[in-house]
Design an enzyme around this catalytic site. Structure first.
Site, PDB file in Angstrom:
ATOM      1  N   ASP A  24       0.824  -1.209   0.000  1.00 37.02           N
ATOM      2  CA  ASP A  24       0.000   0.000   0.000  1.00 37.02           C
ATOM      3  C   ASP A  24       0.855   1.255   0.000  1.00 37.02           C
ATOM      4  O   ASP A  24       1.473   1.592   1.014  1.00 37.02           O
ATOM      5  CB  ASP A  24      -0.900  -0.023   1.232  1.00 37.02           C
ATOM      6  CG  ASP A  24      -1.927   1.101   1.222  1.00 37.02           C
ATOM      7  OD1 ASP A  24      -1.990   1.829   0.224  1.00 37.02           O
ATOM      8  OD2 ASP A  24      -2.669   1.233   2.205  1.00 37.02           O
ATOM      9  N   ASP A  67      -1.202   5.761  -6.850  1.00 33.25           N
ATOM     10  CA  ASP A  67      -1.544   4.803  -5.807  1.00 33.25           C
ATOM     11  C   ASP A  67      -1.484   3.379  -6.335  1.00 33.25           C
ATOM     12  O   ASP A  67      -1.905   3.097  -7.459  1.00 33.25           O
ATOM     13  CB  ASP A  67      -2.951   5.120  -5.289  1.00 33.25           C
ATOM     14  CG  ASP A  67      -3.372   4.236  -4.144  1.00 33.25           C
ATOM     15  OD1 ASP A  67      -2.548   3.999  -3.241  1.00 33.25           O
ATOM     16  OD2 ASP A  67      -4.529   3.771  -4.156  1.00 33.25           O
TER      17      ASP A  67
END
Length: 495
Positions: free
Chosen positions: A156, A371
């Site tokens: 992440d 992301d």
């Protein structure tokens, strides 16, 4: 103990690793038993010092890089192409909502510092923060503890904390494929004190009140509680441990969350590895100044994607670069990698999008982040509407329903032909100093059964996110030291 061993196990950390761990209230464990346990740990640690390992948390970039393999979360399931697209669209919407929640004023129920016990334990200092949604796109394999326990975790780039579910014991844990990590079975586990720099790095509205002065809080250490935007959460104690990456690269003393009360799930994994810009991320703790990844195509479920940490992360001189935008102030906003998106071209036409749509405000609204956890690029609604109309005008085919895919801009294939016959114009994202042209495979999602081709992007409100599908077959390098993102086309399966 020689100088190398002294660097590997500083005195304070050595004492914490082999010293007394307070039993739970009501425990009948005798001091002699605890002394015997400590002696066994001391003996095992002495043996461990003879093994090859690395110890560079906070001490600069390692001399050699690390390569890891990433697995797409849907590669481990028997899903059809449309099913995976639908899951990707759902995850992307939840993910963006969670990312936005981290930069929005948090609700009173999830934004206070708890030192009253709560789920974190009596007297333990607990940092509570609303952060991003715990949706997963890519998983990374690693091992924790001594002896090492293999597990997989979500990679992440939008958060900092490294955490895994812990049997210490676990009050509430979601199902996971690997056995639960048990701190008592590891010789290298150590609690983090509530006054340590790691505990101070936890997000909190009142840093000065993070640690309780009670003796019990000092013994039990630093408790944390992270609430995610999709309703899941992790609650436990901050600790340090040995982590093993790739082919035997072991790093001692990494801070992580030992979660004993966890809600929700992490898509067939045991926890999460934060790669964000904050002090608790894996990148920050390793002291690496750069890392890179190369995502294999969305439809390729058999090939892993490489992740490079440190000196192994490099691109050619032909790579394009754009600077990261400084993050807004506030601990919950410090993790994201913001980029300056200045415009979008469809075909040969620069779209009439107000530049303010993509600008990051001081309050943390707006802007665009890159992301790893968002699959489909999400564009702020005002920009998405302009883009959708421009694409539709140039495709000049009947619009079709993409509801079964979770997508809104779809076109019916010409009579008697497949969706590959839908001619979609070129799309270019204009960043500060670098243009990113998206090949068809990164911009279009096809469903041959339904006979439709769809724009592989979704609409959002409040911020924009460059998703992993639009980054596929592109080697992307985060130069954290220079504050620059670089990228170039690549065949990721051959790196």
């Amino acid at each position: 103990m020689d100088a190398a061993a002294e660097r590997l196990w500083p005195d304070a950390r050595r004492k914490a690793a082999v010293g007394y761990l307070a039993p739970e209230q009501g425990s009948t464990t005798e001091p002699s038993v605890l002394s015997l346990m400590a002696a066994k740990r001391s003996l095992l640690l002495c043996l461990l010092l003879l093994l090859p390992s690395f110890a560079f948390p906070g001490h600069g970039e390692p001399s050699r890089g690390i390569r890891l393999e990433l697995t797409h979360v849907d590669a481990r399931g028997d899903l059809t192409g449309p099913d995976r697209v639908r899951r990707a669209a759902d995850r992307s919407h939840r993910r963006v909502n969670g990312l936005l929640a981290a930069v929005s004023p948090p609700a009173a129920s999830t934004s206070t510092l708890r030192s009253d016990g709560g789920r974190g334990g009596a007297g333990a200092a607990t940092a509570v923060a609303s952060v991003h949604a715990s949706t997963a796109t890519y998983l990374v394999d690693l091992a924790i503890g001594t002896p090492p326990l293999a597990l997989s975790a979500v990679l992440d780039t939008g958060s900092d904390l490294i955490w895994t579910q812990c049997d210490a014991p676990c009050r509430r844990c979601f199902p996971q494929p690997a056995p639960l990590y048990a701190p008592a079975r590891s010789a290298t586990y150590a609690n983090v004190s509530c006054g340590s720099r790691f505990c101070e790095a936890l997000p909190s509205l009142r840093p000065s009140s993070r640690c309780s002065a009670s003796a019990l809080a000092q013994v039990r250490g630093c408790a944390y509680y992270y609430s995610y935007g999709d309703g899941s959460s992790t609650d436990g104690v901050l600790a340090t441990e040995a982590f093993t990456f790739g082919a035997g690269t072991t790093v001692h003393g990494l801070a992580f969350g030992c979660g004993t009360d966890n809600l929700g799930g992490t898509d067939n994994s045991s926890g999460l590895v934060g790669m964000g810009r904050g002090p608790l991320s894996l990148v920050s703790q390793l002291g690496v100044t750069r890392f890179s990844y190369c995502f294999t195509p969305f439809n390729d479920t058999a090939t892993s994607s490489p992740l490079f940490l440190g000196s192994s992360a490099s691109l050619s001189q032909a790579a394009k670069s754009t600077p990261f935008v400084p993050n807004p102030t506030g601990p919950s906003r410090s993790s994201y990698y913001y980029l300056s998106l200045e415009g979008i071209t469809v075909g040969d036409t620069l779209l009439p999008i107000d530049p303010a749509v993509f600008q990051l405000t001081a309050s943390g609204r707006g802007g665009l982040i890159i992301d790893s956890g968002t699959t489909l690029t999400a564009l702020e609604e005002r920009a998405f509407v302009v883009l959708a109309r421009a694409v539709a005008a140039r495709v000049a085919l009947p619009l079709a329903s993409g509801a079964h895919l979770g997508l809104s801009v779809c076109f019916a294939a010409p009579q008697g032909r497949g969706p590959e016959a839908v001619a979609v114009p070129r799309l270019v994202l204009h960043f500060d100093g670098a243009d990113m042209e998206l090949p068809r495979s990164s911009a279009v999602v096809e469903d041959s059964v339904a006979g439709v081709a769809c724009l592989g992007m979704v609409s959002a409100r409040g911020m924009s996110v460059l998703g992993s599908m639009q980054q596929q077959n592109m080697h992307v390098l985060y130069d954290v030291g220079r504050g620059v993102l670089s990228f170039e086309p690549a065949n990721c399966s051959e790196l």
